[in-house]
Structures are given as C-alpha cells and as structure tokens.
Design a protein around this motif. Structure first.
Motif, short mmCIF file in Angstrom:
data_model
loop_
_atom_site.label_atom_id
_atom_site.label_comp_id
_atom_site.label_asym_id
_atom_site.label_seq_id
_atom_site.Cartn_x
_atom_site.Cartn_y
_atom_site.Cartn_z
N ALA A 63 -6.25 16.92 122.42
CA ALA A 63 -6.91 16.78 121.13
C ALA A 63 -5.92 16.95 119.98
N VAL A 64 -5.08 17.97 120.07
CA VAL A 64 -4.09 18.21 119.01
C VAL A 64 -3.07 17.08 119.00
N GLU A 65 -2.68 16.60 120.16
CA GLU A 65 -1.72 15.49 120.22
C GLU A 65 -2.30 14.24 119.56
N LEU A 78 -1.70 28.18 117.90
CA LEU A 78 -2.63 27.78 116.85
C LEU A 78 -3.88 28.66 116.92
N ASP A 79 -4.55 28.77 115.81
CA ASP A 79 -5.80 29.51 115.73
C ASP A 79 -6.84 28.82 116.62
N ALA A 80 -7.55 29.58 117.43
CA ALA A 80 -8.51 29.02 118.38
C ALA A 80 -9.61 28.23 117.68
N GLU A 81 -10.08 28.70 116.53
CA GLU A 81 -11.13 27.99 115.81
C GLU A 81 -10.63 26.62 115.34
N LEU A 82 -9.38 26.55 114.93
CA LEU A 82 -8.79 25.29 114.51
C LEU A 82 -8.73 24.31 115.67
N VAL A 83 -8.33 24.79 116.83
CA VAL A 83 -8.23 23.93 118.01
C VAL A 83 -9.61 23.45 118.44
N VAL A 84 -10.59 24.33 118.42
CA VAL A 84 -11.96 23.93 118.78
C VAL A 84 -12.47 22.87 117.82
#
Length: 66
Positions: free
Chosen positions: A28-30, A8-14
């Motif tokens: 967080a994604v889970e 995933l894109d790092a900005e999206l994950v942050v």
C-alpha cells in the motif's frame, strides 16, 4: 533494487491501506509513493511543454501598429 525500512505511524499506514484497497502495508505504501512520483513526472512534462510554447512565442518579433 535496494530496500529501505522506514518506521511509520500505524494509523497512517492503515489509512493508506484503506485508501488504496491493499491488504499488505508494504504494498500500500509503495503504491502511494509510486503514484506520487508518477504524478511529479507528469507535472514536469506538462510544465516543460508549456515553457517550450511560451519560449517559442517570445522569440518571434511582434508587429507594432501605431
């Protein structure tokens, strides 16, 4: 349960980490995915209940006045 790796894109994950308040990117994604699935199940349940009410209402004969 089987695990899947998804890049995933790092900005999206942050962004997800900030919104959920969780410091671990995987957790967080889970959380977001589990919430999305739960929301879908709640929507299905409400829709099914409403469809059942409408189905019952359509099955009764109506008195025609005239």
């Amino acid at each position: 349960m089987a695990k899947v790796a998804v890049p995933l894109d790092a900005e999206l994950v942050v962004e997800v980490m900030v919104l959920t308040g969780v410091g671990n990117p995987r957790d967080a994604v889970e959380l977001v995915v589990r919430d999305y699935i739960a929301r879908g199940h709640r929507t299905e349940a409400r829709t099914a209940a409403r469809d059942e009410v409408l189905r019952d209402a359509d099955g009764t004969p109506r008195d025609v006045q005239g």
